[in-house]
Design a protein around this motif. Structure first.
Motif, PDB file in Angstrom:
ATOM      1  N   PHE A  44      19.280  16.010 -20.874  1.00  0.00           N
ATOM      2  CA  PHE A  44      19.842  14.754 -21.384  1.00  0.00           C
ATOM      3  C   PHE A  44      21.170  14.437 -20.730  1.00  0.00           C
ATOM      4  O   PHE A  44      21.518  13.276 -20.512  1.00  0.00           O
ATOM      5  CB  PHE A  44      20.036  14.856 -22.905  1.00  0.00           C
ATOM      6  N   HIS A  45      21.933  15.447 -20.402  1.00  0.00           N
ATOM      7  CA  HIS A  45      23.295  15.274 -19.896  1.00  0.00           C
ATOM      8  C   HIS A  45      23.295  14.850 -18.434  1.00  0.00           C
ATOM      9  O   HIS A  45      24.139  14.080 -17.996  1.00  0.00           O
ATOM     10  CB  HIS A  45      24.054  16.582 -20.074  1.00  0.00           C
ATOM     11  N   ILE A  46      22.368  15.380 -17.656  1.00  0.00           N
ATOM     12  CA  ILE A  46      22.406  15.149 -16.219  1.00  0.00           C
ATOM     13  C   ILE A  46      21.529  13.976 -15.785  1.00  0.00           C
ATOM     14  O   ILE A  46      21.726  13.425 -14.709  1.00  0.00           O
ATOM     15  CB  ILE A  46      22.039  16.442 -15.463  1.00  0.00           C
ATOM     16  N   ASP A  47      20.619  13.538 -16.642  1.00  0.00           N
ATOM     17  CA  ASP A  47      19.723  12.438 -16.282  1.00  0.00           C
ATOM     18  C   ASP A  47      20.472  11.165 -15.898  1.00  0.00           C
ATOM     19  O   ASP A  47      20.066  10.448 -14.990  1.00  0.00           O
ATOM     20  CB  ASP A  47      18.744  12.131 -17.425  1.00  0.00           C
ATOM     21  N   ASN A  48      21.583  10.886 -16.569  1.00  0.00           N
ATOM     22  CA  ASN A  48      22.290   9.635 -16.311  1.00  0.00           C
ATOM     23  C   ASN A  48      23.038   9.609 -14.981  1.00  0.00           C
ATOM     24  O   ASN A  48      23.495   8.555 -14.566  1.00  0.00           O
ATOM     25  CB  ASN A  48      23.243   9.295 -17.468  1.00  0.00           C
ATOM     26  N   ILE A  49      23.150  10.723 -14.288  1.00  0.00           N
ATOM     27  CA  ILE A  49      23.822  10.683 -12.980  1.00  0.00           C
ATOM     28  C   ILE A  49      22.922  11.139 -11.837  1.00  0.00           C
ATOM     29  O   ILE A  49      23.349  11.165 -10.697  1.00  0.00           O
ATOM     30  CB  ILE A  49      25.113  11.518 -12.978  1.00  0.00           C
ATOM     31  N   LYS A  50      21.665  11.461 -12.134  1.00  0.00           N
ATOM     32  CA  LYS A  50      20.772  11.946 -11.074  1.00  0.00           C
ATOM     33  C   LYS A  50      20.679  10.979  -9.897  1.00  0.00           C
ATOM     34  O   LYS A  50      20.613  11.397  -8.752  1.00  0.00           O
ATOM     35  CB  LYS A  50      19.369  12.212 -11.624  1.00  0.00           C
TER      36      LYS A  50
END
Length: 195
Positions: A44-50
């Motif tokens: 959830f945390h890294i999906d927004n900057i992938k």
């Protein structure tokens, strides 16, 4: 576990984006009275900057996880980050108890950069870090209280969104640039490449 002191309790947290539960249970079998093993799925945390992590070359998205530890673990003011491909031959608590003062990081120097002219030029011109002070990011003693005080995670996300750099060591380059001048260097025996 074999080299750890019996005087301390160790909490190992494996940061991941969806490990197979059966494999996690195999690893949990290593737990004992001094070792607790947890798994932290940060999908959830890294999906927004992938989408901002396009220039990774041979690096995976997982290389960036260490840059989010300050918000993933608000209960800790200090952690020891270790890459998953390390072999710890001594008691890791000795490094954890190393005094880094108000510095952001305790880390070993990257001799590959300091001993190679092309990499040295990269460190100095791109990251603004003197070749002798370029850190390796595989073993990091992290002062999370200071990370939070300086708002490093938000600065990192800002840089990712603002610029699209082609870098040869993505997370390490950003750590070097953002932490320059606030690193307590430790003995390179803590992060030595096997030959």
């Amino acid at each position: 576990i074999e080299n750890a002191s019996k005087d301390y309790n160790y909490i190992i947290t494996v940061i991941n984006t969806g490990l197979d539960e059966e494999k996690c249970n195999l690893i949990r079998r290593l737990e004992n009275e001094n070792f607790t093993i947890n798994f932290c799925d940060i999908s959830f945390h890294i999906d927004n900057i992938k989408s901002k992590l396009s220039n990774l070359y041979h690096f995976s998205c997982q290389a960036w996880y260490r840059l989010f530890i300050q918000s993933l673990f608000p209960q800790y003011d200090k952690v020891l980050y270790l890459d998953c491909d390390l072999i710890v031959l001594g008691d890791i608590s000795k490094l954890y108890h190393h005094d880094i003062g108000n510095n952001l990081l305790g880390a070993a120097r990257c001799h590959i950069v300091s001993e190679n002219d092309i990499f040295s030029q990269y460190a100095e011109s791109f990251c603004g870090v003197h070749r002798q002070n370029y850190l390796q990011s595989g073993v990091l003693l992290m002062n999370l209280a200071e990370f939070r005080r300086r708002d490093l995670e938000n600065k990192f996300v800002y840089l990712l969104n603002k610029y699209n750099f082609d870098v040869i060591d993505p997370d390490q380059a950003y750590l070097n640039a953002m932490c320059n001048g606030s690193v307590q260097f430790v003995d390179n025996g803590w992060n030595k490449e096997a030959i």
